[in-house]
Design a protein around this motif. Structure first.
Motif, PDB file in Angstrom:
ATOM      1  N   SER A   1      -2.744   9.962   2.522  1.00 21.47           N
ATOM      2  CA  SER A   1      -2.716   8.650   3.385  1.00 21.47           C
ATOM      3  C   SER A   1      -4.493   8.445   3.882  1.00 21.47           C
ATOM      4  O   SER A   1      -5.041   9.373   3.928  1.00 21.47           O
ATOM      5  N   GLY A   2      -4.414   7.112   3.518  1.00 20.82           N
ATOM      6  CA  GLY A   2      -5.801   6.976   4.057  1.00 20.82           C
ATOM      7  C   GLY A   2      -6.261   6.965   5.470  1.00 20.82           C
ATOM      8  O   GLY A   2      -7.660   6.986   5.598  1.00 20.82           O
ATOM      9  N   THR A   3      -5.351   7.320   6.139  1.00 23.85           N
ATOM     10  CA  THR A   3      -5.940   7.470   7.591  1.00 23.85           C
ATOM     11  C   THR A   3      -6.317   9.098   7.857  1.00 23.85           C
ATOM     12  O   THR A   3      -6.767   9.535   8.728  1.00 23.85           O
TER      13      THR A   3
ATOM     14  N   ASN B   1       1.067  -1.088  -0.176  1.00 21.45           N
ATOM     15  CA  ASN B   1      -0.037   0.015  -0.061  1.00 21.45           C
ATOM     16  C   ASN B   1       0.832   1.187  -0.113  1.00 21.45           C
ATOM     17  O   ASN B   1       1.610   1.363   0.984  1.00 21.45           O
ATOM     18  N   GLN B   2       0.604   2.050  -1.208  1.00 17.42           N
ATOM     19  CA  GLN B   2       1.738   3.063  -1.247  1.00 17.42           C
ATOM     20  C   GLN B   2       1.217   4.487  -0.516  1.00 17.42           C
ATOM     21  O   GLN B   2       1.772   5.552  -0.937  1.00 17.42           O
ATOM     22  N   ALA B   3      -0.169   4.325  -0.156  1.00 17.38           N
ATOM     23  CA  ALA B   3      -0.759   5.511   0.532  1.00 17.38           C
ATOM     24  C   ALA B   3       0.053   6.093   1.433  1.00 17.38           C
ATOM     25  O   ALA B   3       0.933   5.429   2.324  1.00 17.38           O
ATOM     26  N   GLY B   4       0.409   7.614   1.499  1.00 14.66           N
ATOM     27  CA  GLY B   4       1.300   8.256   2.516  1.00 14.66           C
ATOM     28  C   GLY B   4       2.691   8.342   2.030  1.00 14.66           C
ATOM     29  O   GLY B   4       3.617   9.173   2.427  1.00 14.66           O
ATOM     30  N   MET B   5       3.078   7.590   0.759  1.00 14.13           N
ATOM     31  CA  MET B   5       4.572   7.687   0.531  1.00 14.13           C
ATOM     32  C   MET B   5       4.678   9.043  -0.712  1.00 14.13           C
ATOM     33  O   MET B   5       3.708   9.416  -1.157  1.00 14.13           O
ATOM     34  N   VAL B   6       5.900   9.295  -0.828  1.00  9.33           N
ATOM     35  CA  VAL B   6       6.219  10.296  -1.815  1.00  9.33           C
ATOM     36  C   VAL B   6       7.210   9.527  -2.519  1.00  9.33           C
ATOM     37  O   VAL B   6       8.306   8.874  -2.138  1.00  9.33           O
TER      38      VAL B   6
END
Length: 192
Positions: A67-69, A25-30
Protein backbone atom coordinates in the motif's frame (compact mmCIF):
# COMPACT_ATOMS: atom_id res chain seq x y z
CA UNK A 1 8.48 -19.66 -5.15
CA UNK A 2 8.14 -16.26 -3.55
CA UNK A 3 9.83 -12.92 -4.14
CA UNK A 4 9.25 -9.64 -2.30
CA UNK A 5 10.08 -5.98 -2.87
CA UNK A 6 9.80 -2.96 -0.60
CA UNK A 7 6.92 -0.64 -1.39
CA UNK A 8 7.31 3.08 -1.96
CA UNK A 9 5.44 5.84 -0.17
CA UNK A 10 2.59 7.31 -2.24
CA UNK A 11 3.08 4.69 -4.98
CA UNK A 12 0.04 3.79 -7.10
CA UNK A 13 -0.04 0.42 -8.85
CA UNK A 14 -2.13 -0.16 -11.96
CA UNK A 15 -2.93 -3.10 -14.19
CA UNK A 16 -2.87 -6.81 -13.42
CA UNK A 17 -5.81 -7.53 -15.71
CA UNK A 18 -9.54 -7.26 -15.12
CA UNK A 19 -10.74 -7.52 -11.56
CA UNK A 20 -14.14 -6.85 -10.03
CA UNK A 21 -12.85 -4.89 -7.05
CA UNK A 22 -13.88 -1.50 -8.45
CA UNK A 23 -10.40 -0.03 -8.03
CA UNK A 24 -8.06 1.55 -10.55
CA UNK A 25 -5.18 1.79 -8.07
CA UNK A 26 -4.48 -1.79 -6.97
CA UNK A 27 -2.06 -0.82 -4.15
CA UNK A 28 -2.91 -2.73 -0.99
CA UNK A 29 -4.86 -5.42 -2.86
CA UNK A 30 -4.26 -9.18 -2.78
CA UNK A 31 -5.03 -10.68 -6.20
CA UNK A 32 -5.05 -14.26 -7.43
CA UNK A 33 -2.95 -14.85 -10.52
CA UNK A 34 -5.42 -17.07 -12.34
CA UNK A 35 -8.47 -16.64 -14.56
CA UNK A 36 -11.97 -17.42 -13.38
CA UNK A 37 -15.43 -16.16 -14.31
CA UNK A 38 -15.07 -12.38 -14.80
CA UNK A 39 -11.55 -12.16 -13.35
CA UNK A 40 -8.74 -11.96 -15.91
CA UNK A 41 -5.19 -12.08 -14.64
CA UNK A 42 -2.37 -10.33 -16.52
CA UNK A 43 0.73 -10.42 -14.31
CA UNK A 44 1.99 -6.96 -15.25
CA UNK A 45 1.84 -3.99 -12.90
CA UNK A 46 2.52 -0.37 -13.83
CA UNK A 47 3.80 1.88 -11.03
CA UNK A 48 3.23 5.61 -10.67
CA UNK A 49 7.00 5.69 -10.04
CA UNK A 50 7.56 5.04 -13.79
CA UNK A 51 8.46 1.40 -13.80
CA UNK A 52 6.62 -1.75 -14.77
CA UNK A 53 6.99 -5.27 -13.46
CA UNK A 54 6.15 -8.43 -15.42
CA UNK A 55 5.84 -11.68 -13.43
CA UNK A 56 6.70 -14.26 -16.09
CA UNK A 57 5.96 -17.46 -14.19
CA UNK A 58 3.44 -19.86 -15.80
CA UNK A 59 1.90 -21.02 -12.55
CA UNK A 60 -1.10 -20.24 -10.43
CA UNK A 61 -0.18 -17.77 -7.77
CA UNK A 62 -0.98 -14.58 -5.95
CA UNK A 63 0.32 -11.05 -5.57
CA UNK A 64 0.08 -8.99 -2.40
CA UNK A 65 0.62 -5.38 -3.38
CA UNK A 66 2.18 -2.91 -0.97
CA UNK A 67 0.00 0.00 0.00
CA UNK A 68 1.35 3.42 -0.95
CA UNK A 69 0.34 4.73 2.47
CA UNK A 70 2.75 2.40 4.31
CA UNK A 71 6.36 3.08 3.27
CA UNK A 72 7.61 -0.18 4.82
CA UNK A 73 5.01 -2.36 3.12
CA UNK A 74 6.17 -5.07 0.76
CA UNK A 75 4.86 -6.39 -2.53
CA UNK A 76 5.03 -10.18 -2.60
CA UNK A 77 4.67 -12.41 -5.66
CA UNK A 78 3.88 -16.12 -5.10
CA UNK A 79 3.88 -19.03 -7.54
CA UNK A 80 2.48 -22.34 -6.36
CA UNK A 81 4.14 -24.66 -8.89
CA UNK A 82 7.61 -23.54 -9.87
CA UNK A 83 11.18 -23.80 -8.68
CA UNK A 84 12.37 -20.80 -10.65
CA UNK A 85 11.35 -17.15 -10.72
CA UNK A 86 11.38 -15.16 -13.95
CA UNK A 87 10.46 -11.48 -14.10
CA UNK A 88 11.26 -8.33 -16.04
CA UNK A 89 11.42 -4.73 -14.87
CA UNK A 90 10.81 -1.89 -17.34
CA UNK A 91 11.76 1.69 -16.53
CA UNK A 92 11.24 5.00 -18.26
CA UNK A 93 10.76 8.72 -17.79
CA UNK A 94 7.00 8.38 -18.30
CA UNK A 95 4.37 5.67 -18.06
CA UNK A 96 4.25 5.72 -21.85
CA UNK A 97 7.97 4.86 -22.00
CA UNK A 98 7.42 1.96 -19.62
CA UNK A 99 4.46 0.60 -21.60
CA UNK A 100 6.37 0.97 -24.86
CA UNK A 101 9.21 -1.17 -23.47
CA UNK A 102 6.71 -3.73 -22.15
CA UNK A 103 5.07 -4.03 -25.58
CA UNK A 104 8.45 -4.34 -27.29
CA UNK A 105 9.29 -7.26 -24.97
CA UNK A 106 5.95 -9.06 -25.10
CA UNK A 107 4.89 -8.32 -28.69
CA UNK A 108 2.55 -6.04 -30.59
CA UNK A 109 -1.06 -7.00 -31.14
CA UNK A 110 -1.79 -7.52 -34.82
CA UNK A 111 -3.79 -4.69 -36.39
CA UNK A 112 -7.52 -5.22 -36.71
CA UNK A 113 -8.50 -6.18 -40.27
CA UNK A 114 -10.43 -3.43 -42.10
CA UNK A 115 -13.56 -5.58 -42.42
CA UNK A 116 -13.86 -5.79 -38.62
CA UNK A 117 -13.82 -2.03 -37.93
CA UNK A 118 -17.58 -1.55 -38.34
CA UNK A 119 -20.65 -2.69 -36.42
CA UNK A 120 -20.70 -6.14 -34.81
CA UNK A 121 -24.12 -7.73 -34.22
CA UNK A 122 -24.23 -10.10 -31.27
CA UNK A 123 -26.75 -11.40 -28.80
CA UNK A 124 -26.77 -14.17 -26.26
CA UNK A 125 -27.56 -17.25 -28.32
CA UNK A 126 -29.27 -17.33 -31.67
CA UNK A 127 -31.57 -20.33 -31.46
CA UNK A 128 -30.79 -21.60 -34.95
CA UNK A 129 -29.60 -20.87 -38.47
CA UNK A 130 -33.01 -19.52 -39.54
CA UNK A 131 -33.06 -16.90 -36.77
CA UNK A 132 -29.53 -15.75 -37.58
CA UNK A 133 -30.33 -15.45 -41.30
CA UNK A 134 -33.53 -13.50 -40.53
CA UNK A 135 -31.51 -10.98 -38.50
CA UNK A 136 -28.99 -10.69 -41.35
CA UNK A 137 -31.81 -10.17 -43.88
CA UNK A 138 -33.23 -7.34 -41.75
CA UNK A 139 -29.87 -5.58 -41.84
CA UNK A 140 -29.83 -5.93 -45.63
CA UNK A 141 -33.46 -4.77 -46.05
CA UNK A 142 -32.81 -1.67 -43.94
CA UNK A 143 -29.45 -0.97 -45.63
CA UNK A 144 -27.74 -1.03 -42.24
CA UNK A 145 -23.99 -1.57 -42.36
CA UNK A 146 -22.80 -4.77 -40.73
CA UNK A 147 -19.21 -5.92 -40.39
CA UNK A 148 -19.52 -9.05 -38.25
CA UNK A 149 -22.41 -11.15 -37.05
CA UNK A 150 -21.51 -13.28 -34.06
CA UNK A 151 -22.85 -16.81 -33.87
CA UNK A 152 -23.08 -17.51 -30.16
CA UNK A 153 -24.69 -20.91 -30.39
CA UNK A 154 -24.77 -24.17 -28.52
CA UNK A 155 -22.06 -26.36 -29.95
CA UNK A 156 -21.32 -30.03 -29.70
CA UNK A 157 -17.91 -31.55 -29.31
CA UNK A 158 -16.50 -34.16 -31.62
CA UNK A 159 -14.58 -37.20 -30.42
CA UNK A 160 -11.37 -35.21 -30.93
CA UNK A 161 -10.46 -33.03 -27.97
CA UNK A 162 -10.84 -29.34 -28.79
CA UNK A 163 -12.80 -29.85 -32.00
CA UNK A 164 -16.36 -28.63 -32.05
CA UNK A 165 -19.17 -28.10 -34.52
CA UNK A 166 -22.54 -26.41 -34.63
CA UNK A 167 -25.32 -28.78 -33.70
CA UNK A 168 -26.64 -30.13 -36.99
CA UNK A 169 -30.32 -30.07 -35.96
CA UNK A 170 -30.44 -26.28 -35.54
CA UNK A 171 -27.58 -25.40 -37.88
CA UNK A 172 -28.04 -27.78 -40.85
CA UNK A 173 -25.89 -26.03 -43.46
CA UNK A 174 -23.21 -23.73 -42.00
CA UNK A 175 -21.26 -23.36 -45.27
CA UNK A 176 -24.35 -22.19 -47.18
CA UNK A 177 -25.35 -19.94 -44.27
CA UNK A 178 -21.91 -18.27 -44.30
CA UNK A 179 -22.18 -17.64 -48.05
CA UNK A 180 -25.68 -16.19 -47.68
CA UNK A 181 -24.63 -13.84 -44.85
CA UNK A 182 -21.72 -12.53 -46.92
CA UNK A 183 -23.83 -12.11 -50.06
CA UNK A 184 -26.64 -10.29 -48.19
CA UNK A 185 -24.55 -7.81 -46.19
CA UNK A 186 -20.87 -8.35 -46.92
CA UNK A 187 -20.54 -9.22 -43.22
CA UNK A 188 -18.31 -11.95 -41.92
CA UNK A 189 -19.81 -14.54 -39.60
CA UNK A 190 -17.82 -15.24 -36.43
CA UNK A 191 -18.41 -18.09 -34.01
CA UNK A 192 -18.10 -17.23 -30.33
Amino acid sequence: ATIAFDGKKDERLYGLGQHQNGRLNQAGMVLDLEHFNTEVSIPFVLSSKNYGFLWNVPSRGRVELASGTHPNGRTRWFASATKQVDYMVFAGKTSFDVLERYVEATGHAPPFPDFALGYWQCKNRYANEKELLNVTKEFALRSLPLSIIVIDADTEFSPHVGDWRLNSKDWPNPKQMYKEIESLTGAKPMVS
